[in-house]
Scaffold this motif. Structure first.
Motif, PDB file in Angstrom:
ATOM      1  N   HIS A   3      -7.985   3.929  -0.569  1.00 46.34           N
ATOM      2  CA  HIS A   3      -9.090   4.584  -0.453  1.00 46.34           C
ATOM      3  C   HIS A   3      -9.827   5.472  -1.807  1.00 46.34           C
ATOM      4  CE1 HIS A   3      -9.326   3.123   4.451  1.00 46.34           C
ATOM      5  NE2 HIS A   3      -8.069   4.225   3.843  1.00 46.34           N
ATOM      6  N   CYS A   4      -8.525   6.630  -1.986  1.00 44.48           N
ATOM      7  CA  CYS A   4      -8.747   7.245  -3.275  1.00 44.48           C
ATOM      8  C   CYS A   4      -8.180   7.039  -3.614  1.00 44.48           C
ATOM      9  CB  CYS A   4      -8.168   8.761  -2.930  1.00 44.48           C
ATOM     10  SG  CYS A   4      -6.517   9.212  -1.921  1.00 44.48           S
ATOM     11  N   GLY A  20      -6.508   8.818   4.586  1.00 41.97           N
ATOM     12  CA  GLY A  20      -6.528   7.988   4.526  1.00 41.97           C
ATOM     13  C   GLY A  20      -6.276   6.898   5.174  1.00 41.97           C
ATOM     14  N   TYR A  21      -6.250   5.955   6.382  1.00 44.21           N
ATOM     15  CA  TYR A  21      -5.131   5.152   6.600  1.00 44.21           C
ATOM     16  C   TYR A  21      -4.518   4.298   6.053  1.00 44.21           C
ATOM     17  CZ  TYR A  21      -2.444   1.512   9.747  1.00 44.21           C
ATOM     18  OH  TYR A  21      -2.076   0.285   9.862  1.00 44.21           O
ATOM     19  N   ILE A  22      -3.093   4.156   5.621  1.00 39.42           N
ATOM     20  CA  ILE A  22      -2.353   2.505   4.760  1.00 39.42           C
ATOM     21  C   ILE A  22      -1.900   1.823   5.433  1.00 39.42           C
ATOM     22  CG2 ILE A  22      -0.732   2.670   2.954  1.00 39.42           C
ATOM     23  CD1 ILE A  22      -2.814   4.588   2.260  1.00 39.42           C
ATOM     24  N   PRO A  23      -2.802   0.775   5.208  1.00 39.67           N
ATOM     25  CA  PRO A  23      -2.036  -0.326   6.156  1.00 39.67           C
ATOM     26  C   PRO A  23      -0.627  -0.989   6.097  1.00 39.67           C
ATOM     27  CG  PRO A  23      -4.176  -1.172   5.130  1.00 39.67           C
ATOM     28  CD  PRO A  23      -3.522   0.378   4.865  1.00 39.67           C
ATOM     29  N   PRO A  24       0.259  -1.429   6.600  1.00 39.52           N
ATOM     30  CA  PRO A  24       1.195  -1.826   7.167  1.00 39.52           C
ATOM     31  C   PRO A  24       1.760  -2.940   6.538  1.00 39.52           C
ATOM     32  CG  PRO A  24       0.972  -1.679   9.364  1.00 39.52           C
ATOM     33  CD  PRO A  24      -0.702  -1.154   8.411  1.00 39.52           C
ATOM     34  N   VAL A 140      -8.045  11.720  13.671  1.00 41.33           N
ATOM     35  CA  VAL A 140      -9.655  11.613  12.821  1.00 41.33           C
ATOM     36  C   VAL A 140      -8.835  12.030  11.384  1.00 41.33           C
ATOM     37  CG1 VAL A 140     -11.266  13.378  11.861  1.00 41.33           C
ATOM     38  CG2 VAL A 140     -10.246  13.489  13.777  1.00 41.33           C
ATOM     39  N   VAL A 141      -9.344  10.175  10.467  1.00 40.71           N
ATOM     40  CA  VAL A 141      -9.007  10.575   9.684  1.00 40.71           C
ATOM     41  C   VAL A 141     -10.394  10.470   8.957  1.00 40.71           C
ATOM     42  CG1 VAL A 141      -7.713   8.806   9.832  1.00 40.71           C
ATOM     43  CG2 VAL A 141      -9.807   7.441  10.197  1.00 40.71           C
ATOM     44  N   ARG A 142     -10.427  10.791   7.482  1.00 42.64           N
ATOM     45  CA  ARG A 142     -11.599  10.827   6.292  1.00 42.64           C
ATOM     46  C   ARG A 142     -11.967   9.722   5.237  1.00 42.64           C
ATOM     47  NH1 ARG A 142      -8.641  15.207   2.515  1.00 42.64           N
ATOM     48  NH2 ARG A 142      -6.623  14.429   3.915  1.00 42.64           N
TER      49      ARG A 142
END
Length: 251
Positions: A3-4, A20-24, A140-142
Motif C-alpha cells: 500500500h505505502c 495496511g494488510y500484508i498478505p501471508p 479497520v484498515v487504512r
C-alpha cells in the motif's frame, strides 16, 4: 508494504506505517519475482497497489452491526456514570421529582458524544479495533496515506452524518459501496475487514468490557447518593423536562 511501499518485517500482518494488510507470503512472492495476482487467493479484493496485492475479506454489514451493539453496551455504563454526575450537579430535585434544565440536557448529550468519540478514536487509532470489533473479529484498515490518528478521527467524526436515522444513512452508503464503506470510511480512506484476533485478545476485550460495566454499576449509586451536590446554573437554567411520580401515576 503493497500500500505505502515501506519496508516491513517478513512476518508482519499489517504495515506499522500505514496500517495496511500484508498478505501471508508476500515477501516470498516478491523475492521470487512472481506477480501476487498469480497466487491463489480467495479473499475479496479491496485495494490493489503496484504489486497487484489483494487484501483480506471485507467485513459483512451484519458483523459490523454486532460490533456496534457490543460497543454500545460497553459504553452504556460510562454514559450512565457521566450522566449521573451531570444531573446531580445541574438539575434540581424536589421530593420525588427530577427537573432537567437546558444546561443539563445539553451537557449530557455533549459528554456522551465525547465519550463515544474518544472510545472509538483511541481504540481504532491504536490497534484498529474497538472492543466490540475484537470480539466479533473485524478490524479497520487504512486504504489511503493518512496517519492512523487522522483517519480514525475523520472516520468517527463522520458518524454525525452516518448515524442519521439510526445509521440508515451509513448502512445505505455501505451497501452501495463496492468496498462496503460508509461515508466515514470514504472520507478517512479506511475500510473494515475480517481479522482473526487471538484468544488472548478476545479474553482481554471481554474482561475490559466487563470491568467498565462493573465499575459503572458500582459508581452510579454512589454518585446519585450525593443529594447535596446539586448546583443551579447561571445560564440555560430553564426547566424543560420533569420526571417524577405520584401515588397513581408516573410522568
Amino acid at each position: 508494504c503493497p500500500h505505502c511501499y515501506k519496508q516491513v518485517k517478513a512476518r508482519s500482518k499489517s504495515c506499522p506505517a500505514c496500517g495496511g494488510y500484508i498478505p501471508p507470503g508476500q515477501h516470498l512472492l516478491e523475492q521470487a519475482g512472481l506477480d501476487p495476482l498469480e497466487a491463489p487467493n480467495t479473499a475479496t479484493p479491496i485495494a490493489t497497489g503496484r504489486s497487484g496485492c489483494h487484501s483480506p475479506r471485507l467485513a459483512r454489514l451484519g458483523a459490523r452491526f454486532n460490533a456496534f451493539v457490543l460497543d454500545t453496551i460497553v459504553l452504556l455504563g460510562s454514559f450512565a456514570a457521566a450522566d449521573a454526575w451531570v444531573l446531580m450537579r445541574w438539575s434540581s430535585f424536589d421530593n420525588a421529582e427530577l427537573s432537567l434544565t437546558t444546561a443539563s440536557v445539553l451537557a449530557t448529550i455533549g459528554i456522551n458524544a465525547l465519550i463515544f468519540f474518544l472510545y472509538s478514536w483511541i481504540f481504532e487509532a491504536s490497534c484498529g479495533a474497538t472492543l466490540g470489533k475484537v470480539i466479533v473479529g473485524i478490524r479497520v484498515v487504512r486504504t489511503g496515506r493518512r496517519t492512523a490518528l487522522a483517519a480514525a478521527a475523520i472516520r468517527n467524526l463522520m458518524r454525525i452524518v452516518d448515524g442519521l436515522g439510526l445509521y440508515v444513512v451509513g448502512a445505505i452508503v455501505a451497501g452501495c459501496s463496492p468496498w462496503k464503506q460508509r461515508l466515514g470510511d470514504l472520507s478517512a480512506g479506511t475500510t473494515v475487514v475480517e481479522h482473526e484476533f487471538g484468544i488472548i485478545s478476545k479474553i482481554l476485550a471481554v474482561t475490559f468490557a466487563a470491568g467498565v460495566l462493573g465499575v459503572s454499576g458500582w459508581a452510579v449509586p454512589r454518585i446519585c447518593a450525593q443529594q447535596n451536590a446539586s448546583q443551579p446554573t447561571q445560564y440555560l437554567s430553564q426547566v424543560i423536562i420533569r420526571v417524577g411520580r405520584t401515588d397513581k401515576a408516573a410522568y
